[in-house]
Design a protein around this motif. Sequence first.
Motif, PDB file in Angstrom:
ATOM      1  N   ASN A  71     -18.847   7.768  24.664  1.00  0.00           N
ATOM      2  CA  ASN A  71     -19.134   6.553  25.424  1.00  0.00           C
ATOM      3  C   ASN A  71     -17.977   6.151  26.313  1.00  0.00           C
ATOM      4  OD1 ASN A  71     -20.668   6.740  22.898  1.00  0.00           O
ATOM      5  ND2 ASN A  71     -21.550   4.797  23.499  1.00  0.00           N
ATOM      6  N   HIS A 129     -33.898   6.441  19.926  1.00  0.00           N
ATOM      7  CA  HIS A 129     -32.901   7.450  19.589  1.00  0.00           C
ATOM      8  C   HIS A 129     -32.239   7.036  18.268  1.00  0.00           C
ATOM      9  CE1 HIS A 129     -28.968   9.449  19.915  1.00  0.00           C
ATOM     10  NE2 HIS A 129     -29.625  10.375  20.573  1.00  0.00           N
ATOM     11  N   SER A 183     -21.818  10.228  19.533  1.00  0.00           N
ATOM     12  CA  SER A 183     -21.958  10.074  20.983  1.00  0.00           C
ATOM     13  C   SER A 183     -20.591   9.907  21.611  1.00  0.00           C
ATOM     14  CB  SER A 183     -22.833   8.862  21.308  1.00  0.00           C
ATOM     15  OG  SER A 183     -22.206   7.686  20.840  1.00  0.00           O
ATOM     16  N   ASN A 197     -24.835  12.180  24.195  1.00  0.00           N
ATOM     17  CA  ASN A 197     -25.228  12.060  22.795  1.00  0.00           C
ATOM     18  C   ASN A 197     -25.092  13.439  22.168  1.00  0.00           C
ATOM     19  OD1 ASN A 197     -25.846   9.405  23.204  1.00  0.00           O
ATOM     20  ND2 ASN A 197     -28.049   9.729  23.395  1.00  0.00           N
ATOM     21  N   PHE A 199     -23.509   5.149  27.446  1.00  0.00           N
ATOM     22  CA  PHE A 199     -23.504   6.448  26.755  1.00  0.00           C
ATOM     23  C   PHE A 199     -23.395   7.568  27.782  1.00  0.00           C
ATOM     24  CE2 PHE A 199     -24.653   5.686  22.289  1.00  0.00           C
ATOM     25  CZ  PHE A 199     -24.897   4.324  22.333  1.00  0.00           C
TER      26      PHE A 199
END
Length: 254
Positions: free
Chosen positions: A79, A23, A77, A90, A87
């Motif tokens: 978190n 990613h 993202s 995203n 995470f």
Amino acid sequence: MKASLFFLVAAAFCLSAVRGESHPLTDIPAPLEGVQTVFWLPEYPEKQFPAGSLVEAVVGVHNNANNPLNVTAIIGSLNNAQAFHQFYQNFSYQPQQAVVRPGEEASLSYYFMPDESFPPREFQVALTVFYNTPAGSFASTFFNETIDIVEVPPLIDVQGIFLLAALLALLAAAVYGAKSGLEWYGILKPKKASRKSEVKKRTVAAGEENEWLKGTNFNQGVKKAPKSKAPVKAAPEVTPLAPEPTPVVAKKTK
Ligand SMILES: *[C@@H]1O[C@H](CO)[C@@H](O)[C@H](O)[C@H]1NC(C)=O
Ligand SMILES: *[C@@H]1O[C@H](CO)[C@@H](O)[C@H](O)[C@H]1NC(C)=O
Ligand SMILES: *[C@@H]1O[C@H](CO)[C@@H](O)[C@H](O)[C@H]1NC(C)=O
């Protein structure tokens, strides 16, 4: 209910993290020396985002390096505020096309939407801008802070209504007091009889006008609004409150 949904989403993300391919946020390149960033959250400067709402973040990229920068993308993202490696969401990868020459700066917008299943509490949001120079690929994380997911504000502000009602009552009392005072001193003459018949006439007229609305609940308790300039509509516009569609804005500042 909401919390369990939230953990499901979190679990889904963890699962795909185990299986997933690389990613863009997995190995973020280092920032290029001489590149400075600033950010604004025009609509949510307090960093309190209602779950499910679209948030705009603007990044200002100042190039104090010797080479032009090609800004290629921004991504971010959401978190765990206590353990960043977790995470929860995203945000979308948004390609950018901006060249920032040495000594210049550019501002770019990034839009993200915290999932509406998130409970109101603290999270961490990190947003990163990616750019290339002839020397390679770089990235600067321009925002990496604790934010609050908050409850969606109610459509009707109950407190505000009470405050308004209290103010109106005060105003009415003041007007009544002033009027009584003037009457007391004989400056203003009370004219009760004439006023009564006038009111009677008016309600009759209003009743006739609204005859056609009988059977609907449109005119129940509704007095004729004397100051309304808009023409009376033929059909009561009582559509159920539909949530406004969130605009997906594709604005880009160069
Ligand atoms: C979200 O980003 C992290 C960090 O790069 C990555 O490990 C994870 O797989 C991503 N999750 C999804 C669902 O793409
Ligand atoms: C930057 O963009 C310009 C024009 O879009 C292109 O000619 C150049 O090759 C790009 N440089 C890098 C390092 O990507
Ligand atoms: C954001 O800050 C946390 C510490 O609060 C750190 O662990 C994390 O690596 C940072 N994320 C990015 C993308 O820089």
